[in-house]
Design a protein around this motif. Sequence first.
Motif, PDB file in Angstrom:
ATOM      1  N   THR A  13      -0.349   7.398  -7.192  1.00  0.00           N
ATOM      2  CA  THR A  13      -0.386   6.470  -6.061  1.00  0.00           C
ATOM      3  C   THR A  13      -0.793   5.083  -6.539  1.00  0.00           C
ATOM      4  OG1 THR A  13      -0.932   8.277  -4.539  1.00  0.00           O
ATOM      5  CG2 THR A  13      -1.390   6.050  -3.783  1.00  0.00           C
ATOM      6  N   LEU A  14      -1.819   5.009  -7.358  1.00  0.00           N
ATOM      7  CA  LEU A  14      -2.265   3.730  -7.899  1.00  0.00           C
ATOM      8  C   LEU A  14      -1.207   3.112  -8.808  1.00  0.00           C
ATOM      9  CD1 LEU A  14      -5.984   4.607  -8.711  1.00  0.00           C
ATOM     10  CD2 LEU A  14      -5.110   3.272  -6.772  1.00  0.00           C
ATOM     11  N   GLU A  26       1.588   1.655  -6.682  1.00  0.00           N
ATOM     12  CA  GLU A  26       1.133   0.400  -6.087  1.00  0.00           C
ATOM     13  C   GLU A  26       1.207  -0.732  -7.104  1.00  0.00           C
ATOM     14  OE1 GLU A  26      -2.726   0.766  -4.309  1.00  0.00           O
ATOM     15  OE2 GLU A  26      -2.004   2.113  -2.758  1.00  0.00           O
ATOM     16  N   LYS A  42       0.836  -1.188   0.000  1.00  0.00           N
ATOM     17  CA  LYS A  42       0.000   0.000   0.000  1.00  0.00           C
ATOM     18  C   LYS A  42       0.879   1.249   0.000  1.00  0.00           C
ATOM     19  CE  LYS A  42      -3.975   2.074   0.454  1.00  0.00           C
ATOM     20  NZ  LYS A  42      -4.730   2.316  -0.722  1.00  0.00           N
ATOM     21  N   LYS A  79       0.932   5.318   0.220  1.00  0.00           N
ATOM     22  CA  LYS A  79       0.115   6.413   0.734  1.00  0.00           C
ATOM     23  C   LYS A  79       0.282   7.650  -0.140  1.00  0.00           C
ATOM     24  CE  LYS A  79       0.823   4.740   5.397  1.00  0.00           C
ATOM     25  NZ  LYS A  79       1.613   4.953   6.604  1.00  0.00           N
TER      26      LYS A  79
END
Length: 65
Positions: free
Chosen positions: A28-29, A32, A2, A4
Amino acid sequence: MKVKIDDVKYIAKLAKLRFTEEEVEKLTLEFESILGHFEAIDNLDLSDVDINEFDEVTTEFRKDE
């Protein structure tokens, strides 16, 4: 793993980049997803792979004109 939003903002600050909130969420995605690929690679059993063995690669160069 994950990631942040604050982590992405921190990385952007270190790189002296500015992103909108929408871009930060998208990044962020993407981070990840990238880390997920590394995690999948990390879980592979590579004990039978000889890292000193290479396939012969022949590169053909074109003549500069």
